[in-house]
Design a protein around this motif. Structure first.
Motif, short mmCIF file in Angstrom:
data_model
loop_
_atom_site.label_atom_id
_atom_site.label_comp_id
_atom_site.label_asym_id
_atom_site.label_seq_id
_atom_site.Cartn_x
_atom_site.Cartn_y
_atom_site.Cartn_z
N GLU A 66 108.77 6.67 48.17
CA GLU A 66 107.39 6.49 47.69
C GLU A 66 106.53 5.64 48.63
O GLU A 66 105.33 5.50 48.41
CB GLU A 66 107.39 5.87 46.29
N PRO A 85 111.97 3.68 51.37
CA PRO A 85 111.88 4.32 50.05
C PRO A 85 110.92 5.51 50.11
O PRO A 85 109.89 5.46 50.79
CB PRO A 85 111.32 3.21 49.16
N ALA A 90 108.32 -2.34 47.40
CA ALA A 90 108.21 -1.15 46.53
C ALA A 90 108.82 -1.44 45.16
O ALA A 90 108.25 -1.05 44.13
CB ALA A 90 108.90 0.04 47.19
N ALA A 91 109.96 -2.13 45.12
CA ALA A 91 110.61 -2.46 43.84
C ALA A 91 109.74 -3.39 43.00
O ALA A 91 109.78 -3.34 41.77
CB ALA A 91 111.97 -3.10 44.09
N GLU A 92 108.93 -4.22 43.66
CA GLU A 92 108.02 -5.13 42.96
C GLU A 92 106.73 -4.44 42.53
O GLU A 92 105.87 -5.06 41.91
CB GLU A 92 107.69 -6.33 43.85
N GLY A 93 106.59 -3.16 42.89
CA GLY A 93 105.39 -2.41 42.52
C GLY A 93 104.19 -2.68 43.40
O GLY A 93 103.06 -2.35 43.05
N ALA A 128 111.69 -1.96 50.83
CA ALA A 128 112.38 -1.72 49.56
C ALA A 128 112.02 -2.80 48.54
O ALA A 128 111.78 -2.51 47.37
CB ALA A 128 113.89 -1.66 49.78
N ARG A 129 111.99 -4.06 49.00
CA ARG A 129 111.66 -5.16 48.09
C ARG A 129 110.24 -5.03 47.56
O ARG A 129 110.01 -5.14 46.35
CB ARG A 129 111.82 -6.51 48.81
N ASP A 155 114.42 -3.48 54.54
CA ASP A 155 114.65 -4.39 53.40
C ASP A 155 113.34 -4.84 52.79
O ASP A 155 113.18 -4.87 51.56
CB ASP A 155 115.47 -5.61 53.83
N GLN A 156 112.38 -5.21 53.62
CA GLN A 156 111.07 -5.66 53.13
C GLN A 156 110.36 -4.53 52.38
O GLN A 156 109.79 -4.75 51.31
CB GLN A 156 110.19 -6.14 54.28
#
Length: 140
Positions: free
Chosen positions: A115, A113, A93-96, A90-91, A87-88
């Motif tokens: 990437e 993820p 990575a989603a925030e860039g 993914a979060r 979860d961390q």
């Protein structure tokens, strides 16, 4: 500029140094050593310089009661440490955010993820071994 996302149980368990007799103590020692990396540039997994801006450590089980030293963010997994770490990752990575996950857990690696780069505990333990120990710090 990178956030290290550390699977504490996996890193602590990477060496048979008696950690199982004192899981909490082993995590306290790991976090103290990780705190010294914040703001430092270290050799990255590929040998290029890597600046560690933040260290996020996922703890579980008996280690959930560990006190976080200054500069370390501790995520206390209410259940599975793998779930919390995935979860961390993914979060972030989603925030860039540039994140580097430290774990040898193949199942966990498959859940991250695509990437997000992953490195095993050996790299981190090697980086930690390169820095001088603080006065009174025990090995491990």
């Amino acid at each position: 500029m990178t956030v290290l996302l550390v699977d504490a149980a996996n890193v602590v368990g990477a060496r048979p140094d008696g950690w199982w007799r004192d899981r909490l103590g082993a995590n306290v020692r790991l976090l103290a050593r990780l705190a010294a990396l914040v703001g430092r540039t270290v050799p990255g997994p590929d040998g290029t310089p890597l600046t560690v801006d933040d260290v996020v450590v996922v703890v579980e089980g008996a280690a959930r009661d560990v006190t976080a030293p200054e500069g370390i963010t501790v995520v206390r997994a209410p259940g599975s440490g793998d779930d919390a770490l995935a979860d961390q990752a993914a979060r972030l990575a989603a925030e860039g955010v540039d994140v580097l996950v430290v774990t040898a857990d193949r199942g966990l690696r498959a859940r991250l993820p695509e990437e997000v780069p992953v490195v095993g505990p050996g790299w981190l333990l090697g980086v930690l071994a390169e820095r001088p120990r603080m006065s009174g710090e025990r090995p491990g």
